[in-house]
Design a protein around this motif. Structure first.
Motif, mmCIF file in Angstrom:
data_model
loop_
_atom_site.group_PDB
_atom_site.id
_atom_site.type_symbol
_atom_site.label_atom_id
_atom_site.label_comp_id
_atom_site.label_asym_id
_atom_site.label_seq_id
_atom_site.Cartn_x
_atom_site.Cartn_y
_atom_site.Cartn_z
ATOM 1 N N UNK A 30 0.825 -1.210 0.000
ATOM 2 C CA UNK A 30 0.000 0.000 0.000
ATOM 3 C C UNK A 30 0.863 1.266 0.000
ATOM 4 N N UNK A 31 1.977 1.183 -0.776
ATOM 5 C CA UNK A 31 2.891 2.321 -0.940
ATOM 6 C C UNK A 31 3.600 2.724 0.348
ATOM 7 N N UNK A 32 3.696 1.810 1.298
ATOM 8 C CA UNK A 32 4.415 2.073 2.544
ATOM 9 C C UNK A 32 5.433 0.954 2.779
ATOM 10 N N UNK A 33 6.695 1.327 3.064
ATOM 11 C CA UNK A 33 7.704 0.330 3.403
ATOM 12 C C UNK A 33 7.506 -0.111 4.847
ATOM 13 N N UNK A 244 -4.108 1.383 9.195
ATOM 14 C CA UNK A 244 -4.837 2.299 8.313
ATOM 15 C C UNK A 244 -4.097 2.629 7.018
ATOM 16 N N UNK A 245 -3.008 1.902 6.721
ATOM 17 C CA UNK A 245 -2.261 2.022 5.460
ATOM 18 C C UNK A 245 -1.519 3.358 5.319
ATOM 19 N N UNK A 246 -1.268 3.994 6.440
ATOM 20 C CA UNK A 246 -0.442 5.201 6.431
ATOM 21 C C UNK A 246 0.823 4.920 7.238
ATOM 22 N N UNK A 247 1.950 5.592 6.919
ATOM 23 C CA UNK A 247 3.191 5.369 7.666
ATOM 24 C C UNK A 247 3.039 5.782 9.129
ATOM 25 N N UNK A 248 3.758 5.116 10.035
ATOM 26 C CA UNK A 248 4.642 3.979 9.767
ATOM 27 C C UNK A 248 3.857 2.672 9.699
ATOM 28 N N UNK A 249 4.399 1.714 8.950
ATOM 29 C CA UNK A 249 3.746 0.425 8.857
ATOM 30 C C UNK A 249 4.092 -0.470 10.032
#
Length: 278
Positions: A30-33, A244-249
């Motif tokens: 989801x575009x987060x490392x 919630x698919x936001x950084x940090x993962x």
């Protein structure tokens, strides 16, 4: 060497007049490392990409100079490449309905403006592979579908036609090759750039477990999630946490890391016919 970019998974260096593309063991969903590495992932991706670049060299030029002439600290997980002017489109070919494509179809009956038959379900095989480009960057920070005409507006009709045709040819060739060893390539993402002579050139990675969805053919059954030889296992686990698919993962549990590594290794061996020896 000079580091010029650090991406979610790959790092890019300048070395002499070339570029060094180094694959890390990082996992991005989801575009987060995510903070937990998967051992050997970078090397598996690099070796599979290098194998495919060679297999497809008669289809399209690629940016690879060498997979061995790289600094010792990056041995096995780096490609020395020619610099390109990258084009601002993620070129995606889909042969099956899943992921973003499935969500778009359920909403509109189309994917990237391509109309699809009614009644398709998760995992359905499409009547024929379709070109469903997405943006590389958007206001949301996530990939967004583009129509073919929007690609034309960005790069011109001749270049857009060539990108679409090559994406579908590479997907078809890759799917046929993987299919001989019992692997379905559900979809794949490609990137192209222009070399110093303006020649369209395949870049980044090709037909890997990070850029494609791989399924075992003998277990394929439309209407449900498929067993996946890619990072879908990490996506599914991350979703199950309520993140919630936001950084940090979130950190990945050991058992998910081990299973992810096993699936990346198995699909490498099944597609190439080579043994993984680390």
């Amino acid at each position: 060497m000079k580091k010029i970019h650090s991406g979610k998974v790959r790092d890019l260096y300048e070395i002499d007049s070339d570029l060094l593309l180094v694959a890390s063991d990082r996992v991005s969903v989801y575009d987060v490392s995510l903070p937990t590495p998967v051992p050997d992932k970078g090397a598996l991706l690099t070796r599979l990409s290098a194998w495919w670049f060679e297999q497809l060299s008669d289809v399209v030029p690629n940016h690879v100079i060498s997979a061995t002439d790289v600094p010792a600290e990056f041995a096995g997980r780096a490609l020395r490449c020619r610099p390109l002017t990258m084009l601002p489109v993620e070129c995606i070919a889909r042969g099956y309905l899943v992921g973003m494509g499935l969500r778009e179809y359920r909403k509109n009956g189309t994917v990237s403006g391509v109309a699809l038959p009614e009644g398709l379900v998760e995992g359905s095989r499409l009547p024929e592979p379709i070109f469903t480009p997405t943006t590389k960057e958007s206001d949301t920070g996530h990939d967004e579908f583009m129509t073919f005409e929007e690609v034309v507006e960005l790069v011109g009709r001749e270049q857009a036609d060539r990108m679409r045709d090559l994406t579908l040819e590479i997907y078809t060739r890759g799917a046929e090759r993987a299919g001989r060893n019992g692997i379905i390539v559900a979809d794949t993402k490609l990137e192209f750039g222009l070399d110093s002579d303006g020649v369209l050139t395949l870049a980044d990675e090709v037909l890997t477990s990070d850029s494609s969805r791989f399924w075992p053919a003998d277990d394929w059954e439309p209407g449900r999630p498929q067993h996946a030889f890619d990072k879908q296992i990490v996506r599914d686990w991350a979703t199950s946490t309520g993140w919630d698919k936001t950084p940090p993962g979130p950190a990945i549990p050991e058992e998910v890391v081990a299973e992810t590594r096993a699936r990346y290794t198995e699909v490498y061996e099944r597609i190439t016919g080579l043994r993984w020896n680390g």
